[in-house]
Design a protein around this motif. Structure first.
Motif, PDB file in Angstrom:
ATOM      1  N   THR A  77       0.949  -1.347   0.180  1.00 51.97           N
ATOM      2  CA  THR A  77      -0.019   0.147   0.033  1.00 51.97           C
ATOM      3  C   THR A  77       0.889   1.164  -0.108  1.00 51.97           C
ATOM      4  N   ALA A  78       0.637   2.132  -0.933  1.00 51.67           N
ATOM      5  CA  ALA A  78       1.220   3.477  -1.216  1.00 51.67           C
ATOM      6  C   ALA A  78       0.422   4.420  -0.793  1.00 51.67           C
ATOM      7  N   THR A  79       1.007   5.553  -0.224  1.00 52.43           N
ATOM      8  CA  THR A  79       0.148   6.837  -0.102  1.00 52.43           C
ATOM      9  C   THR A  79       0.626   7.872  -1.117  1.00 52.43           C
ATOM     10  N   ILE A  80      -0.319   8.473  -1.652  1.00 53.43           N
ATOM     11  CA  ILE A  80       0.183   9.335  -2.873  1.00 53.43           C
ATOM     12  C   ILE A  80      -0.214  10.715  -2.432  1.00 53.43           C
ATOM     13  N   TYR A  81       0.491  11.665  -2.319  1.00 52.02           N
ATOM     14  CA  TYR A  81       0.478  13.264  -2.256  1.00 52.02           C
ATOM     15  C   TYR A  81       0.535  13.902  -3.681  1.00 52.02           C
ATOM     16  N   PRO A  82      -0.778  13.977  -4.000  1.00 51.65           N
ATOM     17  CA  PRO A  82      -0.692  14.719  -5.658  1.00 51.65           C
ATOM     18  C   PRO A  82      -0.140  16.380  -5.355  1.00 51.65           C
ATOM     19  N   ALA A  83       0.735  16.758  -6.156  1.00 48.66           N
ATOM     20  CA  ALA A  83       0.958  18.095  -6.575  1.00 48.66           C
ATOM     21  C   ALA A  83       0.391  18.751  -7.546  1.00 48.66           C
ATOM     22  N   LYS A  84      -0.325  19.972  -7.409  1.00 53.20           N
ATOM     23  CA  LYS A  84      -1.250  20.545  -8.466  1.00 53.20           C
ATOM     24  C   LYS A  84      -0.731  21.813  -8.644  1.00 53.20           C
TER      25      LYS A  84
END
Length: 202
Positions: A77-84
């Motif tokens: 399981t990975a945690t993704i922090y999107p940069a916009k």
């Protein structure tokens, strides 16, 4: 004065009282420290995210998502922090781990540009040998021979150690650590590409 008789009842009562007092103190201490610990943890995570991702104007921590990657190590399981930036995906920071390190779990956070190129990484947790595997924090960003993964695209670069016919030089005398680290990076890339890169995230 008559000495109080030591009985099983007296001992049980004393132990119950001591346990109740200790439990109350622990609960009170937890309440006092819970919020500061949570704030410190969030600040630490935000700092790590800021260090590895491209310029952004959203709140990656608030938009985080989880994604399960299936690979040769099973489910991860990975945690993704999107940069916009301006509402468009500029990249992401992906936090994941691999449990095959010499000392067990290696947890990292990897930053990707929008096209999947590795921008930077931070090692969040490990129990590797000081002076050997512990060098991974700097080794894989050092521009020497084939050590660095920075600026490389996992799509084009074989992120395995050269001993396994890959493109990356392992840490000297720490091949097991190097394999586990690179496996975590590959997992992070898979999570990024499968969950974010191919979609519309405006």
């Amino acid at each position: 004065m008559k000495k109080k008789e030591s009985t099983l009842w007296n001992m049980l009562w004393s132990l119950t009282l001591i346990t109740a007092i200790a439990g109350g103190l622990l609960g009170y201490t937890y309440q006092l420290t819970e919020e500061p610990i949570a704030r410190a943890s969030k600040a630490s995570r935000e700092k790590a995210i800021q260090q590895v991702i491209p310029t952004y104007d959203n709140s990656p921590l608030d938009e985080q998502m989880t994604y399960t990657v299936h690979n040769e190590y099973g489910e991860t399981t990975a945690t993704i922090y999107p940069a916009k930036l301006g509402g468009k995906l500029a990249g992401a920071a992906v936090e994941c781990s691999n449990n095959t390190g010499y000392g067990g779990e290696i947890r990292i956070i990897v930053g990707f540009e929008a096209d999947g190129t590795i921008k930077d990484y931070q090692v969040l947790k490990h129990q590797e040998t000081p002076g050997l595997g512990a060098k991974m924090g700097d080794w894989f960003r050092t521009d020497k021979n084939n050590q660095s993964i920075i600026g490389k695209s996992p799509e084009e670069c074989n992120l395995h150690v050269t001993k396994d016919s890959g493109d990356i030089d392992a840490i000297t005398a720490a091949t097991i650590t190097s394999r586990a680290f690179l496996a975590a990076v590959r997992t992070a890339y898979a999570a990024y590409t499968e969950s974010l890169k191919g979609g519309n995230h405006e």
